[in-house]
Write a protein that holds these residues in place. Structure first.
Motif, PDB file in Angstrom:
ATOM      1  N   ARG A 135     -35.589  -3.253 -30.862  1.00 52.01           N
ATOM      2  CA  ARG A 135     -35.499  -2.382 -32.040  1.00 52.01           C
ATOM      3  C   ARG A 135     -36.870  -2.232 -32.691  1.00 52.01           C
ATOM      4  O   ARG A 135     -37.560  -3.239 -32.907  1.00 52.01           O
ATOM      5  CB  ARG A 135     -34.506  -2.987 -33.018  1.00 52.01           C
ATOM      6  CG  ARG A 135     -33.121  -3.144 -32.405  1.00 52.01           C
ATOM      7  CD  ARG A 135     -32.241  -4.138 -33.142  1.00 52.01           C
ATOM      8  NE  ARG A 135     -31.966  -3.805 -34.513  1.00 52.01           N
ATOM      9  CZ  ARG A 135     -30.897  -3.127 -34.920  1.00 52.01           C
ATOM     10  NH1 ARG A 135     -29.998  -2.737 -34.061  1.00 52.01           N
ATOM     11  NH2 ARG A 135     -30.721  -2.868 -36.206  1.00 52.01           N
ATOM     12  N   VAL A 136     -37.230  -0.983 -33.007  1.00 52.80           N
ATOM     13  CA  VAL A 136     -38.535  -0.695 -33.586  1.00 52.80           C
ATOM     14  C   VAL A 136     -38.359   0.112 -34.872  1.00 52.80           C
ATOM     15  O   VAL A 136     -37.733   1.173 -34.865  1.00 52.80           O
ATOM     16  CB  VAL A 136     -39.434   0.088 -32.599  1.00 52.80           C
ATOM     17  CG1 VAL A 136     -40.795   0.348 -33.216  1.00 52.80           C
ATOM     18  CG2 VAL A 136     -39.567  -0.661 -31.276  1.00 52.80           C
ATOM     19  N   LEU A 137     -38.900  -0.407 -35.958  1.00 51.54           N
ATOM     20  CA  LEU A 137     -38.947   0.308 -37.233  1.00 51.54           C
ATOM     21  C   LEU A 137     -40.265   1.066 -37.273  1.00 51.54           C
ATOM     22  O   LEU A 137     -41.331   0.466 -37.071  1.00 51.54           O
ATOM     23  CB  LEU A 137     -38.869  -0.688 -38.397  1.00 51.54           C
ATOM     24  CG  LEU A 137     -38.849  -0.081 -39.789  1.00 51.54           C
ATOM     25  CD1 LEU A 137     -37.447   0.419 -40.118  1.00 51.54           C
ATOM     26  CD2 LEU A 137     -39.284  -1.120 -40.818  1.00 51.54           C
ATOM     27  N   ILE A 138     -40.212   2.368 -37.518  1.00 52.56           N
ATOM     28  CA  ILE A 138     -41.417   3.193 -37.536  1.00 52.56           C
ATOM     29  C   ILE A 138     -41.610   3.738 -38.939  1.00 52.56           C
ATOM     30  O   ILE A 138     -40.775   4.500 -39.442  1.00 52.56           O
ATOM     31  CB  ILE A 138     -41.327   4.344 -36.520  1.00 52.56           C
ATOM     32  CG1 ILE A 138     -41.080   3.789 -35.125  1.00 52.56           C
ATOM     33  CG2 ILE A 138     -42.600   5.198 -36.568  1.00 52.56           C
ATOM     34  CD1 ILE A 138     -40.781   4.834 -34.085  1.00 52.56           C
ATOM     35  N   VAL A 139     -42.716   3.350 -39.586  1.00 54.65           N
ATOM     36  CA  VAL A 139     -43.031   3.799 -40.937  1.00 54.65           C
ATOM     37  C   VAL A 139     -44.155   4.833 -40.815  1.00 54.65           C
ATOM     38  O   VAL A 139     -45.306   4.488 -40.556  1.00 54.65           O
ATOM     39  CB  VAL A 139     -43.463   2.624 -41.836  1.00 54.65           C
ATOM     40  CG1 VAL A 139     -43.684   3.100 -43.265  1.00 54.65           C
ATOM     41  CG2 VAL A 139     -42.439   1.491 -41.788  1.00 54.65           C
ATOM     42  N   GLU A 140     -43.789   6.099 -40.972  1.00 55.86           N
ATOM     43  CA  GLU A 140     -44.724   7.215 -40.752  1.00 55.86           C
ATOM     44  C   GLU A 140     -44.260   8.396 -41.585  1.00 55.86           C
ATOM     45  O   GLU A 140     -43.102   8.811 -41.470  1.00 55.86           O
ATOM     46  CB  GLU A 140     -44.758   7.570 -39.257  1.00 55.86           C
ATOM     47  CG  GLU A 140     -45.471   8.835 -38.883  1.00 55.86           C
ATOM     48  CD  GLU A 140     -46.952   8.811 -39.175  1.00 55.86           C
ATOM     49  OE1 GLU A 140     -47.373   9.549 -40.091  1.00 55.86           O
ATOM     50  OE2 GLU A 140     -47.688   8.076 -38.489  1.00 55.86           O
ATOM     51  N   ASP A 141     -45.148   8.940 -42.424  1.00 57.11           N
ATOM     52  CA  ASP A 141     -44.760  10.059 -43.281  1.00 57.11           C
ATOM     53  C   ASP A 141     -44.929  11.421 -42.608  1.00 57.11           C
ATOM     54  O   ASP A 141     -44.336  12.395 -43.039  1.00 57.11           O
ATOM     55  CB  ASP A 141     -45.538  10.027 -44.601  1.00 57.11           C
ATOM     56  CG  ASP A 141     -47.028  10.217 -44.402  1.00 57.11           C
ATOM     57  OD1 ASP A 141     -47.613   9.514 -43.552  1.00 57.11           O
ATOM     58  OD2 ASP A 141     -47.626  11.060 -45.094  1.00 57.11           O
ATOM     59  N   ASN A 142     -45.706  11.501 -41.536  1.00 58.93           N
ATOM     60  CA  ASN A 142     -45.914  12.765 -40.835  1.00 58.93           C
ATOM     61  C   ASN A 142     -44.757  13.007 -39.865  1.00 58.93           C
ATOM     62  O   ASN A 142     -44.547  12.219 -38.941  1.00 58.93           O
ATOM     63  CB  ASN A 142     -47.253  12.726 -40.093  1.00 58.93           C
ATOM     64  CG  ASN A 142     -47.533  14.003 -39.334  1.00 58.93           C
ATOM     65  OD1 ASN A 142     -46.881  14.288 -38.332  1.00 58.93           O
ATOM     66  ND2 ASN A 142     -48.502  14.753 -39.806  1.00 58.93           N
ATOM     67  N   GLU A 143     -44.004  14.079 -40.094  1.00 55.85           N
ATOM     68  CA  GLU A 143     -42.799  14.356 -39.296  1.00 55.85           C
ATOM     69  C   GLU A 143     -43.087  14.483 -37.803  1.00 55.85           C
ATOM     70  O   GLU A 143     -42.323  13.999 -36.976  1.00 55.85           O
ATOM     71  CB  GLU A 143     -42.119  15.635 -39.788  1.00 55.85           C
ATOM     72  CG  GLU A 143     -41.337  15.463 -41.065  1.00 55.85           C
ATOM     73  CD  GLU A 143     -40.149  14.533 -40.940  1.00 55.85           C
ATOM     74  OE1 GLU A 143     -39.472  14.510 -39.893  1.00 55.85           O
ATOM     75  OE2 GLU A 143     -39.880  13.810 -41.911  1.00 55.85           O
ATOM     76  N   LEU A 144     -44.187  15.159 -37.453  1.00 56.89           N
ATOM     77  CA  LEU A 144     -44.511  15.333 -36.026  1.00 56.89           C
ATOM     78  C   LEU A 144     -44.825  13.998 -35.362  1.00 56.89           C
ATOM     79  O   LEU A 144     -44.363  13.722 -34.252  1.00 56.89           O
ATOM     80  CB  LEU A 144     -45.668  16.311 -35.850  1.00 56.89           C
ATOM     81  CG  LEU A 144     -45.363  17.771 -36.193  1.00 56.89           C
ATOM     82  CD1 LEU A 144     -46.621  18.619 -36.093  1.00 56.89           C
ATOM     83  CD2 LEU A 144     -44.274  18.316 -35.289  1.00 56.89           C
ATOM     84  N   ASN A 145     -45.621  13.175 -36.025  1.00 58.34           N
ATOM     85  CA  ASN A 145     -45.937  11.852 -35.474  1.00 58.34           C
ATOM     86  C   ASN A 145     -44.680  10.992 -35.376  1.00 58.34           C
ATOM     87  O   ASN A 145     -44.468  10.297 -34.376  1.00 58.34           O
ATOM     88  CB  ASN A 145     -46.984  11.141 -36.327  1.00 58.34           C
ATOM     89  CG  ASN A 145     -48.364  11.707 -36.147  1.00 58.34           C
ATOM     90  OD1 ASN A 145     -48.674  12.337 -35.137  1.00 58.34           O
ATOM     91  ND2 ASN A 145     -49.213  11.505 -37.139  1.00 58.34           N
ATOM     92  N   LEU A 146     -43.850  11.045 -36.400  1.00 61.11           N
ATOM     93  CA  LEU A 146     -42.616  10.264 -36.406  1.00 61.11           C
ATOM     94  C   LEU A 146     -41.720  10.667 -35.231  1.00 61.11           C
ATOM     95  O   LEU A 146     -41.199   9.816 -34.515  1.00 61.11           O
ATOM     96  CB  LEU A 146     -41.884  10.451 -37.734  1.00 61.11           C
ATOM     97  CG  LEU A 146     -40.688   9.564 -37.991  1.00 61.11           C
ATOM     98  CD1 LEU A 146     -41.084   8.093 -38.009  1.00 61.11           C
ATOM     99  CD2 LEU A 146     -40.031   9.941 -39.303  1.00 61.11           C
ATOM    100  N   LYS A 147     -41.574  11.967 -35.017  1.00 63.47           N
ATOM    101  CA  LYS A 147     -40.756  12.451 -33.897  1.00 63.47           C
ATOM    102  C   LYS A 147     -41.366  12.039 -32.560  1.00 63.47           C
ATOM    103  O   LYS A 147     -40.661  11.587 -31.668  1.00 63.47           O
ATOM    104  CB  LYS A 147     -40.605  13.967 -33.968  1.00 63.47           C
ATOM    105  CG  LYS A 147     -39.751  14.525 -32.837  1.00 63.47           C
ATOM    106  CD  LYS A 147     -39.484  15.993 -32.996  1.00 63.47           C
ATOM    107  CE  LYS A 147     -38.712  16.640 -31.879  1.00 63.47           C
ATOM    108  NZ  LYS A 147     -38.172  15.870 -30.818  1.00 63.47           N
ATOM    109  N   LEU A 148     -42.688  12.177 -32.433  1.00 72.15           N
ATOM    110  CA  LEU A 148     -43.367  11.792 -31.196  1.00 72.15           C
ATOM    111  C   LEU A 148     -43.136  10.308 -30.896  1.00 72.15           C
ATOM    112  O   LEU A 148     -42.754   9.947 -29.781  1.00 72.15           O
ATOM    113  CB  LEU A 148     -44.871  12.079 -31.292  1.00 72.15           C
ATOM    114  CG  LEU A 148     -45.731  11.533 -30.146  1.00 72.15           C
ATOM    115  CD1 LEU A 148     -45.380  12.213 -28.830  1.00 72.15           C
ATOM    116  CD2 LEU A 148     -47.212  11.705 -30.474  1.00 72.15           C
ATOM    117  N   PHE A 149     -43.372   9.442 -31.875  1.00 71.26           N
ATOM    118  CA  PHE A 149     -43.213   8.005 -31.668  1.00 71.26           C
ATOM    119  C   PHE A 149     -41.770   7.665 -31.288  1.00 71.26           C
ATOM    120  O   PHE A 149     -41.527   6.896 -30.356  1.00 71.26           O
ATOM    121  CB  PHE A 149     -43.620   7.206 -32.909  1.00 71.26           C
ATOM    122  CG  PHE A 149     -45.058   7.377 -33.323  1.00 71.26           C
ATOM    123  CD1 PHE A 149     -46.014   7.903 -32.465  1.00 71.26           C
ATOM    124  CD2 PHE A 149     -45.460   7.028 -34.597  1.00 71.26           C
ATOM    125  CE1 PHE A 149     -47.337   8.065 -32.858  1.00 71.26           C
ATOM    126  CE2 PHE A 149     -46.786   7.175 -35.000  1.00 71.26           C
ATOM    127  CZ  PHE A 149     -47.720   7.694 -34.135  1.00 71.26           C
TER     128      PHE A 149
END
Length: 120
Positions: free
Chosen positions: A4-18
């Motif tokens: 399980r990975v928690l991803i803290v990212e405010d940029n929608e494109l980066n968040l979707k990519l990750f």
């Protein structure tokens, strides 16, 4: 068992990519767009890894790393910082805050996935 990975990212494109990259490699992802929710979501989701952007609105990624590492329950979870800050002094500062790994943006897909695998 799925990691399980928690991803803290405010940029929608980066968040979707990750999330897309990690899901393609059989990880379960929990996206967090607002750093102010990161600690509570980490407690609820119980991740094996936190991926943290450093430049976040409202709260600094460095502050969040320090908060997570000061928490008795969350401190053992490895943190991988992903940031546009690319200078050696930036990496030293990020690792000094408690991050176990550092990947600069724009990311190399292979390096990103390899770094995640090494931490979980």
């Amino acid at each position: 068992m799925t990691k399980r990975v928690l991803i803290v990212e405010d940029n929608e494109l980066n968040l979707k990519l990750f999330c897309d990259l990690l899901r393609a490699h059989a990880y379960e992802c929990e996206p967090v767009r607002d750093g102010r929710e990161a600690v509570e979501r980490a407690r609820a989701f119980a991740p094996d890894l936190v991926i943290m952007d450093i430049q976040l609105p409202h709260v600094s990624g460095l502050e969040l790393i320090e908060t997570l590492k000061a928490d008795a329950v969350l401190k053992a979870i490895p943190i991988m910082a992903v940031t546009a800050y690319a200078a050696r002094s930036d990496e030293d500062r990020i690792r000094g805050a408690g991050a176990e790994a550092y990947v600069s943006k724009p990311i190399s897909v292979t390096r990103f996935v390899d770094s995640v695998a090494a931490l979980v």
